[in-house]
Scaffold this active site. Sequence first.
Site, mmCIF file in Angstrom:
data_model
loop_
_atom_site.group_PDB
_atom_site.id
_atom_site.type_symbol
_atom_site.label_atom_id
_atom_site.label_comp_id
_atom_site.label_asym_id
_atom_site.label_seq_id
_atom_site.Cartn_x
_atom_site.Cartn_y
_atom_site.Cartn_z
ATOM 1 N N GLU A 131 -9.685 -1.899 5.199
ATOM 2 C CA GLU A 131 -10.296 -1.536 6.468
ATOM 3 C C GLU A 131 -11.558 -2.371 6.693
ATOM 4 O OE1 GLU A 131 -8.431 0.188 8.176
ATOM 5 O OE2 GLU A 131 -7.877 2.137 7.355
ATOM 6 N N HIS A 166 -7.395 -4.520 10.101
ATOM 7 C CA HIS A 166 -7.082 -4.373 8.671
ATOM 8 C C HIS A 166 -5.810 -5.128 8.303
ATOM 9 C CE1 HIS A 166 -4.657 -0.308 9.233
ATOM 10 N NE2 HIS A 166 -3.830 -1.331 9.292
ATOM 11 N N ASP A 215 0.807 -1.219 0.000
ATOM 12 C CA ASP A 215 0.000 0.000 0.000
ATOM 13 C C ASP A 215 0.839 1.268 0.000
ATOM 14 O OD1 ASP A 215 0.925 -0.465 2.589
ATOM 15 O OD2 ASP A 215 -1.035 -1.052 3.348
ATOM 16 N N ASN A 252 -7.599 -2.375 14.105
ATOM 17 C CA ASN A 252 -9.004 -2.580 13.733
ATOM 18 C C ASN A 252 -9.197 -3.820 12.857
ATOM 19 O OD1 ASN A 252 -7.944 -1.825 11.300
ATOM 20 N ND2 ASN A 252 -9.210 0.000 11.021
HETATM 21 C C1 F6R Z 1 1.425 -1.294 6.165
HETATM 22 C C2 F6R Z 1 0.136 -1.978 6.246
HETATM 23 C C3 F6R Z 1 -0.644 -2.008 7.513
HETATM 24 C C4 F6R Z 1 0.201 -2.314 8.750
HETATM 25 C C5 F6R Z 1 -0.678 -2.306 10.004
HETATM 26 C C6 F6R Z 1 0.142 -2.526 11.256
HETATM 27 O O1 F6R Z 1 1.988 -1.420 4.878
HETATM 28 O O2 F6R Z 1 -0.306 -2.482 5.270
HETATM 29 O O3 F6R Z 1 -1.670 -2.971 7.389
HETATM 30 O O4 F6R Z 1 0.804 -3.565 8.603
HETATM 31 O O5 F6R Z 1 -1.340 -1.086 10.109
HETATM 32 O O6 F6R Z 1 1.009 -1.433 11.439
HETATM 33 P P1 F6R Z 1 2.187 -1.510 12.505
HETATM 34 O O7 F6R Z 1 3.106 -2.578 12.067
HETATM 35 O O8 F6R Z 1 2.844 -0.156 12.447
HETATM 36 O O9 F6R Z 1 1.555 -1.808 13.820
#
Ligand code: F6R
Length: 252
Positions: free
Chosen positions: A154, A149, A76, A147
């Site tokens: 989301e 995702h 992403d 959440n």
């Molecule tokens: C990032 C992504 C997100 C993160 C998730 C966890 O490329 O796709 O899904 O993996 O938000 O973020 P962290 O690792 O910062 O807790």
Amino acid sequence: MSRQTHSVRLVSDAREAARILVDEIAELAAKRRGQGRSLVLGLATGGTPIAVYEELVSRVAAGRLDTSDFVAFNLDEYCGLTTADPRSFAQWMRARLFDPLAWPAGRTHIPAGDLGPSARARHCAEYEQAIRDAGGIDLQLLGLGRNGHIGFNEPGSSRDSRTRAVDLAPDTRTDAAAQFSPREVPTQALTMGVATILEARRVRLLAFGAHKRPALTRTLGGPAGPDCPASFLLEHGDVQFFADRDALGSYS
Ligand code: F6R
């Protein structure tokens, strides 16, 4: 779906998970080379995969791993940031992984965050095509949003969603806020879809810390559903969840 149908690995910390995963990546890369192919990795940004990237960089520096033919597709990117913006995932990946490993731009792929709305759908379709042209993703690395995702799929994202522009959820924007001034926190991102992620041949999700426990508990407990997109991973035939005791709670 019960937790017996997928593999949950309790690890002491992110470094232990990183060693196990990089062993697997090295083994898979050797297998692919034997087949005359390059390893194709799906990559994530954020705090969770940092130890994996550090382990990759240190093994390459020590001459214990060759990643010179690897191909990478990131999950992403925020909308509205150029690839030169220091807050972009493109720059984050360059600093943490692509530059230290000297991976050329032609083998790394990140959705383009700086396109106008009318150009996004075509770009996302081309991103999907580029993954197919590379032979598909061998191993997809994932973090877990508080959440539920995965990527920026989301809550509400469907099982058959594809790479597309999405609105970021309030929790996600709160988590991103540290890198931005309040008015500049992105409202949208481009993300691989749930179906795109599920097409990877192996999926490895990492979750560390008590703040991930509710989302991980919901994910592992099933059923698969759009309220927690990570729970769709229960429908994948080769998924492993790596988590520490704080994240696993009663699952450990
Ligand atoms: C990032 C992504 C997100 C993160 C998730 C966890 O490329 O796709 O899904 O993996 O938000 O973020 P962290 O690792 O910062 O807790």
